[in-house]
Design a protein around this motif. Structure first.
Motif, short mmCIF file in Angstrom:
data_model
loop_
_atom_site.label_atom_id
_atom_site.label_comp_id
_atom_site.label_asym_id
_atom_site.label_seq_id
_atom_site.Cartn_x
_atom_site.Cartn_y
_atom_site.Cartn_z
N GLY A 168 0.81 -1.22 0.00
CA GLY A 168 0.00 0.00 0.00
C GLY A 168 0.84 1.27 0.00
N SER A 169 0.14 2.39 -0.10
CA SER A 169 0.80 3.70 0.01
C SER A 169 -0.18 4.67 0.64
CB SER A 169 1.25 4.21 -1.36
OG SER A 169 0.14 4.39 -2.21
N HIS A 170 0.34 5.52 1.52
CA HIS A 170 -0.51 6.57 2.07
C HIS A 170 -0.50 7.72 1.05
CE1 HIS A 170 -1.67 4.83 5.78
NE2 HIS A 170 -0.47 4.81 6.32
N LEU A 171 -1.42 7.65 0.13
CA LEU A 171 -1.48 8.64 -0.95
C LEU A 171 -2.94 8.85 -1.35
CD1 LEU A 171 -0.13 10.41 -3.11
CD2 LEU A 171 0.11 8.36 -4.52
N ALA A 172 -3.42 10.03 -1.07
CA ALA A 172 -4.78 10.37 -1.52
C ALA A 172 -4.69 10.85 -2.96
CB ALA A 172 -5.36 11.48 -0.63
N THR A 173 -5.42 10.20 -3.84
CA THR A 173 -5.45 10.60 -5.24
C THR A 173 -6.79 10.20 -5.82
OG1 THR A 173 -4.54 10.15 -7.44
CG2 THR A 173 -4.18 8.46 -5.78
N SER A 174 -7.29 11.01 -6.72
CA SER A 174 -8.57 10.67 -7.34
C SER A 174 -8.37 9.67 -8.47
CB SER A 174 -9.27 11.93 -7.85
OG SER A 174 -8.44 12.60 -8.77
N GLU A 175 -7.11 9.36 -8.78
CA GLU A 175 -6.86 8.37 -9.83
C GLU A 175 -6.87 6.96 -9.22
OE1 GLU A 175 -4.16 10.76 -12.97
OE2 GLU A 175 -3.33 10.46 -10.98
N LEU A 176 -7.67 6.10 -9.80
CA LEU A 176 -7.85 4.76 -9.25
C LEU A 176 -6.56 3.93 -9.38
CD1 LEU A 176 -9.89 2.81 -7.95
CD2 LEU A 176 -10.56 2.10 -10.27
N PHE A 177 -5.92 4.03 -10.55
CA PHE A 177 -4.70 3.25 -10.80
C PHE A 177 -3.47 4.16 -10.77
CE2 PHE A 177 -8.11 0.83 -12.78
CZ PHE A 177 -7.86 -0.45 -12.30
N VAL A 178 -2.32 3.54 -10.58
CA VAL A 178 -1.07 4.30 -10.57
C VAL A 178 -0.90 5.00 -11.92
CG1 VAL A 178 1.45 4.10 -10.52
CG2 VAL A 178 0.05 2.72 -8.95
N ILE A 215 -0.62 -12.87 -11.25
CA ILE A 215 -1.25 -11.66 -10.73
C ILE A 215 -1.23 -10.57 -11.80
CG2 ILE A 215 -1.12 -9.87 -8.94
CD1 ILE A 215 0.26 -11.98 -7.14
N ASP A 216 -2.40 -10.19 -12.25
CA ASP A 216 -2.49 -9.11 -13.25
C ASP A 216 -2.69 -7.75 -12.60
OD1 ASP A 216 -2.24 -10.95 -15.24
OD2 ASP A 216 -4.38 -11.04 -15.75
N MET A 217 -3.17 -7.76 -11.37
CA MET A 217 -3.44 -6.48 -10.70
C MET A 217 -3.30 -6.66 -9.19
SD MET A 217 -7.00 -4.28 -10.61
CE MET A 217 -7.27 -4.41 -12.35
N ILE A 218 -2.75 -5.64 -8.53
CA ILE A 218 -2.71 -5.62 -7.07
C ILE A 218 -3.58 -4.47 -6.60
CG2 ILE A 218 -1.26 -5.18 -5.05
CD1 ILE A 218 1.00 -6.68 -6.42
N ALA A 219 -4.54 -4.80 -5.75
CA ALA A 219 -5.49 -3.80 -5.25
C ALA A 219 -5.33 -3.69 -3.74
CB ALA A 219 -6.92 -4.23 -5.60
N PRO A 220 -4.42 -2.80 -3.29
CA PRO A 220 -4.14 -2.69 -1.86
C PRO A 220 -5.24 -1.92 -1.12
CG PRO A 220 -2.88 -1.05 -3.04
CD PRO A 220 -3.65 -1.82 -4.08
N SER A 221 -5.08 -1.83 0.17
CA SER A 221 -6.09 -1.14 0.99
C SER A 221 -5.78 0.34 1.20
CB SER A 221 -6.20 -1.83 2.35
OG SER A 221 -6.74 -3.10 2.17
N HIS A 222 -4.60 0.78 0.77
CA HIS A 222 -4.27 2.21 0.81
C HIS A 222 -3.62 2.59 -0.52
CE1 HIS A 222 -4.86 2.60 5.18
NE2 HIS A 222 -4.09 1.55 5.36
N GLY A 223 -3.99 3.73 -1.05
CA GLY A 223 -3.32 4.25 -2.23
C GLY A 223 -3.85 3.66 -3.53
N PRO A 224 -3.28 4.12 -4.65
CA PRO A 224 -3.79 3.66 -5.95
C PRO A 224 -3.49 2.19 -6.21
CG PRO A 224 -1.84 5.04 -6.23
CD PRO A 224 -2.19 5.10 -4.78
N LEU A 225 -4.24 1.62 -7.17
CA LEU A 225 -4.10 0.21 -7.52
C LEU A 225 -2.99 0.05 -8.57
CD1 LEU A 225 -7.04 0.66 -6.41
CD2 LEU A 225 -7.75 -1.23 -7.86
#
Ligand code: FEO
Length: 394
Positions: A168-178, A215-225
């Motif tokens: 994860g990352s502590h990053l608020a962003t309106s973008e869903l993915f990196v 694994i095609d995608m990692i969807a963590p609980s903090h920050g963008p996917l």
């Protein structure tokens, strides 16, 4: 904001916390954070993977309304910490038939922390699966990442890993993915340093296990996917297993300039010998940056004046923090000053039993450093450079 499509049958229904400035009343969050929750809808059943911080329950409620979720079968509790589990009591009240899915270890913690009724909890074994119809959740126990009850979830048909805090990352962003890998790399490294670094030997094992999954995608609980999971997997491999860098981090305080003069000389002397130096002024800097520098520094040199016969309290705090974070540093020392006596060095070294470091002779001076004191700093820099070279860090 509407629920956001992650993949076919998977919606993001979390919360972006733009304003949060501290986590655990300790860790600075210069870029805010998010609490990611995911709604996974199979042909027969629906599961919510984690919830949100209890202060954000209203947003989760609005997403569930917008997605018209009238029935929920499971809420997966990957981790009992309240920023992910805190809205479970609300979910249990909203959906009378929903069951909480978690590890046996998490069961007791959810009862203790949130008073979740025991009869509403379904524990799953490591490797166990749960069918949602055309979608399958596979649970991977991941003890001590970073709590003992943690669990990862793999959505087989979509090849999505939901690793909770891990990656994860502590990053608020309106973008869903990196979208800005360099920015996310820094946030994820800071997050790793503050949260995950003490558990890096366990993480090595979990990374090894995850290498057998597609694994095609990692969807963590903090920050963008991460739609390019290799990016964060490679970063973690480097952070947990890579050799330390040819770098010295110098957390220090100077009250009247003596310790500052020692630190300044150490920085320039190390630079002359090809060793990077990163000073960190404890009275004004943020501890997240110190934690980041500790991820790969080969040497830590604490700089302290003497206060009431001991180390400056901020330097003692840095020592306690470094000891808790268990970085991969191999060498340590102290530079500092005193007016009439003290035991700052002994005190600081007693605070770092977890650091597996070779202690290099400290340089402690009475009053303002004289020429011979600065030459002793040069000698310390030479010893550090030699040690780094002998350890093949150069
Ligand atoms: Fe994001 Fe350990 O909670």
């Amino acid at each position: 904001m509407k629920p956001r499509a992650v993949a076919d049958g998977v919606l993001w229904v979390g919360s972006i916390d733009w304003d949060r400035q501290l986590f655990d009343e300790l860790i600075p969050l210069p870029d805010g954070t998010s609490y990611n929750a995911y709604l996974v809808s199979g042909s027969e059943k629906t599961a919510l993977i984690d919830t949100v911080d209890p202060t954000k329950t209203g947003e989760l409620c609005e997403f569930l309304d917008a997605a018209e979720v009238t029935r929920l079968d499971y809420v997966v509790a990957s981790h009992a910490e309240q920023d992910h589990s805190g809205s479970i009591p609300y979910i249990l009240g909203r959906y009378p038939d929903v069951m909480v899915v978690c590890t046996p270890k998490a069961k007791g913690m959810l009862i203790d922390l949130l008073d979740v009724p025991e009869e509403r909890i379904l524990t799953v074994a490591d490797g166990e699966t749960l069918s949602l119809g055309d979608l399958t959740l596979e649970f991977i126990h991941a003890a001590w990442v970073h709590w003992p009850e943690t669990m990862l979830t793999y959505l087989r048909e979509r090849r999505i890993l939901f690793p909770c805090d891990l990656f994860g990352s502590h990053l608020a962003t309106s973008e869903l993915f990196v979208s800005d890998p360099a920015k996310v790399y820094r946030s994820a490294k800071r997050y790793y340093a503050e949260i995950m670094m003490p558990f890096r030997t366990n993480i090595v094992k979990h990374l090894e296990r995850l290498s057998s999954y597609d694994i095609d995608m990692i969807a963590p609980s903090h920050g963008p996917l991460y739609d390019n999971p290799q990016f964060i997997m490679d970063a973690y491999r480097e952070w947990v297993s890579g050799p330390p860098a040819n770098k010295v981090v110098i957390p220090y305080v100077s009250m009247h300039g003596s310790t500052q003069a020692l630190v300044d000389r150490l920085i320039s002397s190390l630079a002359d010998r090809g060793v990077a130096a990163v000073p960190y002024r404890l009275s004004s800097d943020d501890i997240g940056r110190l934690a980041m520098e500790l991820v790969d520094a080969a040497t830590i040199v604490l700089g302290t004046p003497t206060v009431l016969l001991g180390a400056h309290p901020l330097v003692a705090y840095a020592a306690v923090l470094a000891n808790a974070l268990r970085p991969k540093a191999q060498f340590a020392s102290v530079v500092g000053s005193y007016g009439w006596g003290g035991k700052a060095v002994d005190q600081l070294l007693s605070l770092v039993p977890n650091l597996k470091v070779e202690v290099l002779d400290p340089v402690i001076v009475k009053g303002f450093p004289r020429k011979s004191d600065l030459e002793n700093v040069d000698s310390l820099a030479s010893r550090i450079a030699d040690k780094h070279r002998d350890s093949n860090l150069v």
